[in-house]
Every structure is written in structure tokens, then in C-alpha cells.
Motif scaffolding. Structure first.
Motif, PDB file in Angstrom:
ATOM      1  N   ALA A 282       0.826  -1.209   0.000  1.00 49.06           N
ATOM      2  CA  ALA A 282       0.000   0.000   0.000  1.00 49.06           C
ATOM      3  C   ALA A 282       0.862   1.261   0.000  1.00 49.06           C
ATOM      4  CB  ALA A 282      -0.942  -0.008   1.205  1.00 49.06           C
TER       5      ALA A 282
ATOM      6  N   LYS B  40       0.250   3.806  -2.984  1.00 44.91           N
ATOM      7  CA  LYS B  40      -0.356   5.107  -2.651  1.00 44.91           C
ATOM      8  C   LYS B  40       0.664   6.244  -2.578  1.00 44.91           C
ATOM      9  CE  LYS B  40      -4.496   3.535  -2.362  1.00 44.91           C
ATOM     10  NZ  LYS B  40      -5.561   4.019  -3.242  1.00 44.91           N
TER      11      LYS B  40
ATOM     12  N   HIS C 134      -5.987   2.687   3.335  1.00 50.91           N
ATOM     13  CA  HIS C 134      -6.319   1.725   2.278  1.00 50.91           C
ATOM     14  C   HIS C 134      -6.333   0.294   2.841  1.00 50.91           C
ATOM     15  CE1 HIS C 134      -6.384  -0.002  -1.753  1.00 50.91           C
ATOM     16  NE2 HIS C 134      -5.347  -0.772  -1.417  1.00 50.91           N
TER      17      HIS C 134
END
Lengths: 157, 284
Positions: free
Chosen positions: A92, A96, A150
């Protein structure tokens, strides 16, 4: 210079070294066992770059004497994911944009994991509080919080 | 500096043997969150360190009737998460949750927070409102019980003698009629050192405040109780005019200094604002 033997389980393997009373856990991890994934930022507990897990709790490795960790278990970033098989939090962070220079990332990810292990569906404000011991000078934190959020949202569904 | 020695006692009995033999050299370490940075900066260079962080006898929170005891080596994180503390001493749980950040809370201990004797220690104001007792063991293992109001003697100076260790801190549970809170002002939200911190505990009989306990940190050489404001509140129904009066009175009861975190003038103004806000919060 008086030295003492220490034995610490690092990422599942017992390691031994001779340390002085003054050496910190950070010193022994980096200098003796070459655990360079544990970063040395401020050496005085302000930045969180050296965050590791000690017997189940995240700590600043620079604020623990090596002898205080004797007989205990330490998990570093390398203990939670590898390049071939990264931890979902690591994935993640990459997806991201939670990583820029990368120096705070090992500590951030260790703190994120500790937070989500305890509170898998942490809210944005809980994430900010959970990461408040880790400083980042690049991202402005938004993308780091996005990354952890997330994972938390995936945990929810 | 590398000649420093390290000892780790396995029990309290073991500890007293060590402290007795090394009374004049000993520096205790528990969480190390204050000591290690000071060693790093060269402010402290102990010749002998005794690690009390894993002492079983000093690592538990116990409930005995109306009394709660917290071992000196209990971490701030464990206090913040403890169900007894959360329900029976929420003013302390609040403070524990606002101290430092998760990483420091996982290491820092309540005994260390008091023994370090910083005027901005976040556990001191709540423990003062709870009128806690600090249990101190000397090198012979003799225990003296010091009320927290007598623990702080002067700037960075406490009732702890050479080789003395804080074995536990005890206090009565907060009563159901007691309303309280802890708050602090820092330069930022996360991992802030208090520019000012405050705990209040007000006990009510219907609308009347029958007992008030107010303590503040970072506004004098040590954390202090604000007795004059307590007296002003006691026996009265709290209204806006009385709260304003408390705000004015607290300004004359504190003696803050100017430092890198704030000026004396700022601290005085903020002390009044914070006090008024916290009283309002307590009577909601």
C-alpha cells in the motif's frame, strides 16, 4: 572497555554479540548485525526512524539499551515482508505514494503494522495518532495516511 | 563513557543488595526515554546503571478495595489501556494517553515520569488531583510513603534520596460524583512536550462543588496544586461568573518561566483559559 554478552532473537533467529553497557539496541542491530533496514535518524527518540518491535511492542531502538533487550525478541521491517513477498502495508505504501526518500518508511511501516494489528479498521484520525511518533520530512503525511487507510478499509470489507 | 556498568536485578531483594553496595554510583533506568537522550547529549554520564524495567514486583496494576496501586515500572501505554484505570481513574488514563507518542508510551514508566522530576511530567497533575501516595524504598528496602504533594521539593528535585526507588504509586478510586479531566497544550498535537498541563477533579453534591482538586504543570518549578482556586470553588454552585473568577485567580497562583516552548505571559494567559475550559467541561 567492559563488554557484556547479549543474545537477542532478531526476526526469528537468535543472534549474539558483545556490547558495552552504553550500546543501544539500535547500535547492536546496525553495527553488529548489519540490520540496515533499521534507520538511525536522531538517536534520541524524536523521529521514530529506528522503530522496531520488541516483545510485541513498538519501540525506538535508540531508546533501549542493548542489555535491556537481552533475551528478548525483536522484529524489524525485514521480519514482516520481503521484496518478493511484501506485507500488504508495504504494498500500500508503494501503491499510494507513501514513500518518497524512504528513510522514514521502515519505522512508519512498523508503527502502521502495530496499529493495524491492534485496530485493523483504524480511522484516519486513529492512524495519525498511531503514527505520531514517526516523522516524515517528504510526504506531508497525507499519502502515508492514505496507504494505511487503504489497508484498514480492505480489512473492513 | 564506555566504562559504564550495567546490572539487572531479578527481584526487589536482589535490587536492594545492588543499591546498597553501589549507593553512590547508581542511576536507575526503566523506559530510558529521558535518560538515554541525556546520555546521548552528554548531560548524564552514569558510571553504573541498574535496570528496573522488568522487575516483576514493580510491573503490575492492582486493585484492593477502593485503592489502586501502580508499580513504578508499569509503562504509560499499559496505564492508558488498563480497564481498572480507565474506569476508576479516568483522569490518569486521559493523561497517559496524551503523554508523548505510542513509541515513548510503550517504554516510559510512571515511576520514571515522576522520578525525572520534570515540571511538565504529564502524570503528575492527575496523580496530584487523586492525592496519590508515592511508595519509596531505600537501599535497605525500608518503604516510606510520601504524599505526592510532598514528593516534589524544588526544580528537578524530589523526595528521592540516593539509591531510592519508586516501588509503586497508590491512590483512591475516583468517586462516581467526581468529575474530572486532563488536558495539555503543546506546540503540536502529536508527541508534544507540555507547554502547560492540567488536571482537575471536582466532587459534587447535587449542584454544589463540595471538593475541588486542581493541579498544573510547567507553570512553576514543579507541578503544583492550585489551592486558592480549589478553595474558591468549594461549597459553591458553579456558574459563569465563578468560572471567570477562577481564571483571574489562577494567574496570581502560578510562576511560569519563559523558555523555548512559550513565554511566561503566554503560559499565564493559557493557564486561565485552560482552567476555565476544563471546569466547563467537567460540569457539562
Amino acid at each position: 572497555m567492559k563488554t557484556y554478552p547479549v543474545k537477542i532473537k532478531v526476526n526469528g533467529k537468535w543472534k549474539e554479540a558483545a556490547v558495552t553497557a552504553r550500546d543501544t539496541l539500535l547500535d547492536v542491530l546496525r553495527k553488529k548485525w548489519l540490520a540496515y533496514e533499521v534507520k538511525n535518524g536522531c538517536s534520541e527518540g524524536d523521529c521514530g526512524a529506528c522503530t522496531v518491535n520488541l516483545n510485541g511492542k513498538t519501540v525506538n531502538a535508540c531508546l533501549v539499551l542493548a542489555l535491556q533487550a537481552n533475551g528478548k525478541e525483536v522484529t524489524t521491517l525485514k521480519g514482516i515482508g520481503t521484496e518478493q513477498n511484501p506485507h500488504p502495508i508495504q504494498k500500500a505504501f508503494v501503491e499510494k505514494g507513501g514513500i518518497q526518500c524512504g528513510f522514514c518508511s521502515p519505522g512508519m511501516i512498523m508503527s502502521s503494522k502495530a496499529l493495524l494489528d491492534k485496530n485493523p479498521v483504524a480511522s484516519r484520525s486513529e492512524i495519525r495518532e498511531g503514527l505520531s511518533g514517526n516523522l516524515c520530512r517528504c510526504t506531508g503525511y497525507h499519502k502515508i495516511v492514505d496507504a494505511v487507510e487503504h489497508v484498514a478499509k480492505n480489512n473492513q470489507s | 563513557m564506555n566504562n559504564m556498568e550495567f546490572l539487572k536485578p531479578a527481584s526487589l531483594e536482589d535490587l536492594f543488595q545492588m543499591t546498597k553496595a553501589h549507593k553512590d554510583e547508581v542511576t536507575f533506568i526503566a523506559g530510558g526515554t529521558n535518560l538515554i537522550p541525556q546520555m546521548e547529549r552528554g548531560v548524564e554520564s552514569p558510571s553504573l546503571i541498574i535496570d528496573v524495567s522488568d522487575l516483576q514486583e514493580m510491573s503490575t496494576i492492582t486493585e484492593n478495595g477502593n485503592i489502586i496501586s501502580i508499580g513504578g515500572s508499569v509503562t504509560i501505554a499499559d496505564i492508558a489501556a488498563d480497564s481498572i484505570i480507565k474506569t476508576c481513574a479516568p483522569v490518569l488514563a486521559d493523561a497517559a494517553l496524551q503523554l508523548g507518542n505510542p513509541l515513548t508510551r510503550n517504554r516510559a514508566t510512571i515511576g520514571g515520569n515522576l522520578a525525572d522530576a520534570s515540571p511538565c511530567a504529564d502524570t503528575a497533575p492527575p496523580l496530584m488531583t487523586l492525592e496519590a501516595t508515592v511508595h519509596i524504598a531505600d537501599v535497605d528496602g525500608n518503604i516510606k510513603d510520601v504524599p505526592i504533594s510532598k514528593f516534589y521539593l524544588d526544580y528537578r528535585f524530589t523526595a528521592l534520596g540516593r539509591g531510592d526507588v519508586i516501588t509503586k504509586i497508590s491512590f483512591q478510586k475516583q468517586g462516581k460524583s467526581q468529575k474530572g479531566n486532563f488536558s495539555k497544550i503543546g506546540l503540536r498535537k502529536g508527541s508534544a512536550i507540555s507547554v502547560i498541563n492540567m488536571a482537575i477533579l471536582l466532587d459534587f453534591d447535587h449542584d454544589t462543588c463540595k471538593q475541588a482538586r486542581i493541579a498544573m504543570g510547567s507553570i512553576a518549578a514543579t507541578p503544583i496544586r492550585i489551592y486558592k482556586v480549589e478553595e474558591l470553588l468549594e461549597g459553591k454552585k458553579i456558574n459563569d461568573a465563578l468560572i471567570e473568577e477562577c481564571g483571574e485567580l489562577v494567574k496570581t497562583e502560578i510562576s511560569p518561566i519563559t523558555d523555548i516552548r512559550g513565554s511566561a505571559e503566554y503560559r499565564t494567559a493559557v493557564a486561565a483559559t485552560l482552567l476555565k475550559r476544563n471546569i466547563k467541561k467537567a460540569i457539562l
